[in-house]
Design a protein around this motif. Structure first.
Motif, PDB file in Angstrom:
ATOM      1  N   GLU A 246     -18.637  -4.856 -28.319  1.00 48.40           N
ATOM      2  CA  GLU A 246     -19.595  -5.673 -29.051  1.00 48.40           C
ATOM      3  C   GLU A 246     -20.043  -6.902 -28.273  1.00 48.40           C
ATOM      4  N   GLN A 247     -19.184  -7.442 -27.426  1.00 45.64           N
ATOM      5  CA  GLN A 247     -19.561  -8.648 -26.667  1.00 45.64           C
ATOM      6  C   GLN A 247     -20.719  -8.384 -25.700  1.00 45.64           C
ATOM      7  N   TYR A 248     -20.920  -7.105 -25.346  1.00 43.60           N
ATOM      8  CA  TYR A 248     -21.994  -6.742 -24.411  1.00 43.60           C
ATOM      9  C   TYR A 248     -23.155  -6.027 -25.116  1.00 43.60           C
ATOM     10  N   ASN A 249     -23.060  -5.911 -26.437  1.00 45.82           N
ATOM     11  CA  ASN A 249     -24.059  -5.175 -27.198  1.00 45.82           C
ATOM     12  C   ASN A 249     -25.208  -6.108 -27.574  1.00 45.82           C
ATOM     13  N   HIS A 250     -26.177  -6.237 -26.680  1.00 50.30           N
ATOM     14  CA  HIS A 250     -27.332  -7.105 -26.908  1.00 50.30           C
ATOM     15  C   HIS A 250     -28.547  -6.471 -26.238  1.00 50.30           C
ATOM     16  N   PRO A 251     -29.762  -6.986 -26.458  1.00 52.74           N
ATOM     17  CA  PRO A 251     -30.973  -6.318 -25.981  1.00 52.74           C
ATOM     18  C   PRO A 251     -31.055  -6.123 -24.467  1.00 52.74           C
ATOM     19  N   GLY A 252     -30.349  -6.895 -23.672  1.00 49.40           N
ATOM     20  CA  GLY A 252     -30.434  -6.735 -22.226  1.00 49.40           C
ATOM     21  C   GLY A 252     -29.586  -5.610 -21.673  1.00 49.40           C
ATOM     22  N   THR A 253     -28.654  -5.103 -22.442  1.00 46.03           N
ATOM     23  CA  THR A 253     -27.716  -4.107 -21.933  1.00 46.03           C
ATOM     24  C   THR A 253     -28.353  -2.751 -21.632  1.00 46.03           C
ATOM     25  N   PRO A 254     -29.214  -2.185 -22.502  1.00 45.84           N
ATOM     26  CA  PRO A 254     -29.797  -0.877 -22.179  1.00 45.84           C
ATOM     27  C   PRO A 254     -30.537  -0.861 -20.842  1.00 45.84           C
ATOM     28  N   ALA A 255     -31.265  -1.910 -20.523  1.00 43.11           N
ATOM     29  CA  ALA A 255     -31.988  -1.950 -19.255  1.00 43.11           C
ATOM     30  C   ALA A 255     -31.014  -1.963 -18.076  1.00 43.11           C
ATOM     31  N   ARG A 256     -29.925  -2.704 -18.237  1.00 49.87           N
ATOM     32  CA  ARG A 256     -28.943  -2.783 -17.160  1.00 49.87           C
ATOM     33  C   ARG A 256     -28.240  -1.431 -16.969  1.00 49.87           C
ATOM     34  N   LEU A 257     -27.909  -0.761 -18.065  1.00 46.30           N
ATOM     35  CA  LEU A 257     -27.306   0.559 -17.966  1.00 46.30           C
ATOM     36  C   LEU A 257     -28.275   1.570 -17.360  1.00 46.30           C
ATOM     37  N   SER A 258     -29.562   1.430 -17.673  1.00 46.11           N
ATOM     38  CA  SER A 258     -30.564   2.339 -17.128  1.00 46.11           C
ATOM     39  C   SER A 258     -30.651   2.208 -15.609  1.00 46.11           C
ATOM     40  N   VAL A 259     -30.667   0.982 -15.120  1.00 45.83           N
ATOM     41  CA  VAL A 259     -30.718   0.763 -13.677  1.00 45.83           C
ATOM     42  C   VAL A 259     -29.447   1.282 -13.010  1.00 45.83           C
ATOM     43  N   LEU A 260     -28.317   1.053 -13.634  1.00 45.51           N
ATOM     44  CA  LEU A 260     -27.058   1.548 -13.085  1.00 45.51           C
ATOM     45  C   LEU A 260     -27.099   3.065 -12.938  1.00 45.51           C
ATOM     46  N   GLY A 261     -27.597   3.743 -13.962  1.00 50.98           N
ATOM     47  CA  GLY A 261     -27.711   5.196 -13.904  1.00 50.98           C
ATOM     48  C   GLY A 261     -28.699   5.660 -12.859  1.00 50.98           C
ATOM     49  N   ARG A 262     -29.829   4.947 -12.731  1.00 50.12           N
ATOM     50  CA  ARG A 262     -30.839   5.342 -11.748  1.00 50.12           C
ATOM     51  C   ARG A 262     -30.315   5.208 -10.323  1.00 50.12           C
ATOM     52  N   VAL A 263     -29.662   4.105 -10.025  1.00 50.43           N
ATOM     53  CA  VAL A 263     -29.096   3.913  -8.685  1.00 50.43           C
ATOM     54  C   VAL A 263     -28.023   4.968  -8.413  1.00 50.43           C
ATOM     55  N   ALA A 264     -27.227   5.277  -9.420  1.00 50.54           N
ATOM     56  CA  ALA A 264     -26.191   6.303  -9.246  1.00 50.54           C
ATOM     57  C   ALA A 264     -26.821   7.646  -8.892  1.00 50.54           C
ATOM     58  N   ARG A 265     -27.916   8.014  -9.569  1.00 57.40           N
ATOM     59  CA  ARG A 265     -28.580   9.287  -9.271  1.00 57.40           C
ATOM     60  C   ARG A 265     -29.162   9.271  -7.860  1.00 57.40           C
ATOM     61  N   GLU A 266     -29.744   8.164  -7.453  1.00 57.46           N
ATOM     62  CA  GLU A 266     -30.319   8.070  -6.106  1.00 57.46           C
ATOM     63  C   GLU A 266     -29.259   8.242  -5.024  1.00 57.46           C
ATOM     64  N   LEU A 267     -28.062   7.772  -5.303  1.00 58.07           N
ATOM     65  CA  LEU A 267     -26.996   7.811  -4.302  1.00 58.07           C
ATOM     66  C   LEU A 267     -26.091   9.027  -4.456  1.00 58.07           C
ATOM     67  N   GLY A 268     -26.321   9.834  -5.479  1.00 59.50           N
ATOM     68  CA  GLY A 268     -25.447  10.974  -5.721  1.00 59.50           C
ATOM     69  C   GLY A 268     -24.050  10.531  -6.107  1.00 59.50           C
ATOM     70  N   ALA A 269     -23.977   9.420  -6.827  1.00 59.57           N
ATOM     71  CA  ALA A 269     -22.698   8.839  -7.233  1.00 59.57           C
ATOM     72  C   ALA A 269     -22.644   8.770  -8.752  1.00 59.57           C
TER      73      ALA A 269
END
Length: 320
Positions: A246-269
Motif C-alpha cells: 500500500e505504501q507504493y500504491n499511488h498514481p505514479g507506480t503503474p508508469a514506473r512498473l511499465s518502464v521496468l517491464g519494457r526495459v526488461a523485455r528489451e534486455l531479455g531479462a
C-alpha cells in the motif's frame, strides 16, 4: 560474481549481492536454506545477512533460528573464512510477546555486549564482520551506544559497524560522535530500498524507505556503503498475483512498473533483474540484500549482477 568493497578503503571485499536469511530456519526449512546457501557460495557469493530477531514473529519463533541455522551451515561446510557475515542487534522484543517496537531491547552497552556474545555462539564464530544497530534507540544515550560499539571493534569481536532503519541526521550524529571519541563508527547503512517510489504519505513505521536526504548523505561520504533490503517487494515487481504494498500504491507506480517491464523485455531479462541492476548502477550505488526461498529465485537474482544498463536504459528508469 562481481566483487565490491564495503566500508571504505579500510573495509571488506564482498560479493555484489548480499544474501538475506530472514526466514531461514522458520518459513524456509533447513534443507532448502542449505541448498540456497550452497548455490550462493558456488556462484561466488560471499556476503550473508541475518539478525538476532529472525524470525521472532513467526509462530513458535524466538529470533534465534536464522543465526543458529547459519551456524550449522558454516560448521558443516567449513567455510567461515570464505564469507562476510553480518548480523544485527537492538530490535528484539523483551519479552517476545511484548508490543513491538515499543519493547525492543535497544542499544545499551549491556545489550550490545550480551547479544554480540549470543550471536557469536549461535553462529559458531569468533567474529562478526558487520554488526548493525537494527533500529533506532532514542532511550539510550548515544554516547553509550557509540562507545559500546567502538569497544566491540577494538576487541576484535566486530570488524565493521553499520546501522539500519536510521534517519540520516542520526547516522551523522553517531558518526561525528565516534570521530570525536576516537572510536570506530558506522560505515554501512542498510535501509528499505526498491525501484518503486513510496507515496508522499507512506508510513513504514520504524523501517523507513531510503530518503532523498540519506541518498545525498551517502553520495557525499565515500566511506559509507548503502545496502538495500525489501528490494523486490516480495515479488510484486514481477508477479501479477503479488499486489504492490500500500505504501507504493499511488498514481505514479503503474508508469514506473511499465518502464521496468519494457526495459526488461528489451534486455531479455526479468523485471526483478532490471530492478536489482538499476540499484547497482545508481548513484549512490546500492548493494542489494536479496531474500529468496528457493535456488531458482536465487539464480534469477544472480543473473542481475552481470546485466548491463546503458545510459538510455538508466534515463528511462530514472525518469519514469
Amino acid at each position: 560474481m562481481k566483487q565490491r568493497r564495503i566500508g571504505g578503503e579500510s573495509g571488506l571485499d564482498t560479493s555484489a549481492l548480499c544474501l538475506g536469511s530472514m526466514h531461514f530456519g522458520t518459513r524456509t526449512d533447513e534443507a532448502t536454506a542449505f541448498a540456497v546457501l550452497d548455490r550462493f557460495l558456488e556462484a561466488g557469493g560471499t556476503f550473508i545477512d541475518t539478525a538476532n530477531t529472525y524470525a521472532f514473529w513467526v509462530e513458535g519463533g524466538t529470533g534465534e533460528e536464522s543465526e543458529a541455522l547459519l551456524g550449522r551451515w558454516l560448521s558443516s561446510r567449513g567455510v567461515r573464512d570464505q564469507v562476510v557475515l553480518a548480523t544485527k542487534v537492538g530490535a528484539l522484543p523483551v519479552p517476545l510477546d511484548a508490543p513491538w517496537p515499543q519493547a525492543a531491547e535497544g542499544l545499551s552497552r549491556e545489550v550490545l555486549t550480551r547479544q554480540a556474545e549470543a550471536s557469536l555462539k549461535r553462529l559458531g564464530t569468533d567474529r562478526i564482520d558487520v554488526y548493525y544497530s537494527h533500529i533506532e534507540d532514542r532511550r539510550t544515550p548515544l554516547e553509550e551506544t557509540v562507545t559500546a560499539f567502538g569497544d566491540l571493534v577494538a576487541r576484535g569481536t566486530v570488524r565493521l559497524l553499520g546501522c539500519s532503519n536510521h534517519a540520516a541526521w542520526r547516522i551523522e550524529q553517531a558518526r561525528a560522535l565516534a570521530r570525536q571519541l576516537g572510536v570506530a563508527g558506522y560505515t554501512c547503512v542498510q535501509q528499505r530500498a526498491t525501484y518503486l517510489r513510496p507515496g508522499p504519505a507512506a508510513d513504514f513505521g520504524v523501517n523507513p524507505h531510503v530518503s532523498d536526504e540519506l541518498l545525498d548523505y551517502v553520495r557525499s561520504e565515500p566511506e559509507l556503503t548503502l545496502l538495500g533490503y525489501s528490494t523486490l517487494l516480495g515479488g510484486a515487481l514481477s508477479r501479477s498475483d503479488r499486489p504492490v504494498p500500500e505504501q507504493y500504491n499511488h498514481p505514479g507506480t503503474p508508469a514506473r512498473l511499465s518502464v521496468l517491464g519494457r526495459v526488461a523485455r528489451e534486455l531479455g531479462a526479468t523485471p526483478n533483474q532490471v530492478a536489482l541492476a538499476w540499484q547497482m548502477h545508481s548513484s549512490p550505488s546500492v548493494l542489494p540484500v536479496i531474500g529468496v526461498s528457493s535456488v531458482a529465485q536465487l539464480d534469477e537474482c544472480l543473473a542481475a549482477v552481470d546485466l548491463e544498463l546503458d545510459s538510455h536504459h538508466l534515463e528511462q528508469l530514472n525518469s519514469a
